[in-house]
Design a protein around this motif. Structure first.
Motif, mmCIF file in Angstrom:
data_model
loop_
_atom_site.group_PDB
_atom_site.id
_atom_site.type_symbol
_atom_site.label_atom_id
_atom_site.label_comp_id
_atom_site.label_asym_id
_atom_site.label_seq_id
_atom_site.Cartn_x
_atom_site.Cartn_y
_atom_site.Cartn_z
ATOM 1 N N ALA A 1 0.553 -1.266 0.186
ATOM 2 C CA ALA A 1 0.692 0.137 0.224
ATOM 3 C C ALA A 1 0.941 1.185 -0.068
ATOM 4 C CB ALA A 1 -1.014 -0.074 0.988
ATOM 5 N N GLU A 2 2.300 1.183 -0.083
ATOM 6 C CA GLU A 2 3.038 2.013 0.039
ATOM 7 C C GLU A 2 2.779 3.149 1.464
ATOM 8 O OE1 GLU A 2 5.570 3.831 -3.595
ATOM 9 O OE2 GLU A 2 3.514 3.197 -4.676
ATOM 10 N N GLU A 3 2.461 2.706 1.872
ATOM 11 C CA GLU A 3 2.485 2.588 3.651
ATOM 12 C C GLU A 3 3.824 3.680 4.131
ATOM 13 O OE1 GLU A 3 -2.193 0.861 5.319
ATOM 14 O OE2 GLU A 3 0.392 0.599 6.077
ATOM 15 N N ARG A 4 4.131 4.582 3.285
ATOM 16 C CA ARG A 4 6.184 5.159 3.605
ATOM 17 C C ARG A 4 5.577 6.404 5.147
ATOM 18 N NH1 ARG A 4 9.263 3.280 -0.356
ATOM 19 N NH2 ARG A 4 8.131 2.165 -2.151
ATOM 20 N N TYR A 5 4.987 7.639 4.668
ATOM 21 C CA TYR A 5 4.727 8.100 5.217
ATOM 22 C C TYR A 5 3.748 8.833 5.991
ATOM 23 C CZ TYR A 5 9.553 8.837 2.712
ATOM 24 O OH TYR A 5 10.842 8.301 2.413
ATOM 25 N N SER A 6 3.727 9.440 6.692
ATOM 26 C CA SER A 6 2.013 9.425 8.002
ATOM 27 C C SER A 6 1.376 11.239 6.747
ATOM 28 C CB SER A 6 2.816 10.324 8.978
ATOM 29 O OG SER A 6 3.215 11.681 8.857
#
Length: 195
Positions: free
Chosen positions: A189-194
Motif C-alpha cells: 500500500a506504500e504506507e511510507r509516510y504519515s
C-alpha cells in the motif's frame, strides 16, 4: 556498478510498488551501532505483560527455524529470498503472560531505537527473531546479536538490536513514527509516510 536494478518480469509480482532490487544487502542505521556482548545481552518484557527478563541462552533453548523471506526497506529497495535462522515470534510468545487488554507493542532496542507494532501484525506466523543471516551469526551492522523480522511490513518495523517488548493498550508512536513515517508501514500500500 549499479547497486539497484529493476525486477525481472518473473520477480515483479514479489516487489512492491516503487521498489528496486538491491544487489547486496544495504545497511541503513540511524545513530551509532550498539556494541553488546552475548554475556551482557538481555531481553525484557513489561507493560501489560508479566515482567520477565530473558538471557541469550533462553532464546537459544527455543526451537530454531530457517526462514526465507523478502525484505522491503522504505527507502525504496527490496531484497528477495533473504535466508535467516531464528525463533518464531509465536514460540516466544508462548512463554509470556500477556494481559488481554494488550493491543499494541512498542519494540525497544539497544541504542534507544523504538518502533510500534499492532499486536495482530506482531503475532503473524511468518515473523521471527533472527540470530543468523545466510548461515552466519547476525552481524552488528545487520542488528546482531538479534533483530526482529516482520516480512509483511517495511523494514523499520524489523527492529535491529531488539532488547525488549512493552505491551500497551493503545498505540504509541516509536522513533520514525514520531518523525513522519506511517504508523503501520505496509509496502504493497506504500504506507511510507504519515502525510
Amino acid at each position: 556498478m549499479k547497486f539497484f536494478q529493476k525486477p525481472s518480469q518473473e520477480e515483479s509480482g514479489r516487489v512492491p510498488p516503487g521498489q528496486h532490487l538491491a544487489k547486496g544487502f544495504p545497511v541503513l542505521t540511524y545513530g551509532e551501532t550498539p556494541q553488546i556482548s552475548i554475556e551482557e545481552w538481555e531481553f525484557r518484557v513489561w507493560g501489560l505483560a508479566k515482567p520477565t527478563v530473558f538471557k541469550w541462552s533462553d532464546f537459544l533453548e527455543l526451537p530454531q527455524h530457517e526462514f526465507t523471506a523478502d525484505f522491503h526497506c522504505v527507502t525504496r529497495w527490496s531484497k528477495l529470498d533473504v535466508k535467516w535462522t531464528g525463533v518464531k515470534v509465536t514460540d516466544f510468545m508462548s512463554l509470556l503472560e500477556v494481559d488481554p487488554k494488550a493491543a499494541h507493542i512498542m519494540e525497544h532496542c539497544y541504542g534507544g531505537y523504538t518502533t510500534n507494532i499492532d499486536l495482530k501484525d506482531f503475532l503473524r506466523e511468518e515473523n521471527f527473531f533472527a540470530i543468523q543471516l545466510f548461515g552466519e551469526p547476525l552481524s552488528r551492522e545487520h542488528g546482531g546479536p538479534m533483530r526482529l523480522v516482520v516480512p509483511h511490513l517495511y523494514a523499520w518495523k524489523s527492529a535491529k538490536w531488539i532488547n525488549g517488548l512493552e505491551f500497551l493498550a493503545q498505540e504509541e508512536s516509536g522513533f520514525w513514527e514520531r518523525n513522519g513515517y506511517h504508523r503501520r508501514g505496509e509496502p504493497w500500500a506504500e504506507e511510507r509516510y504519515s502525510y
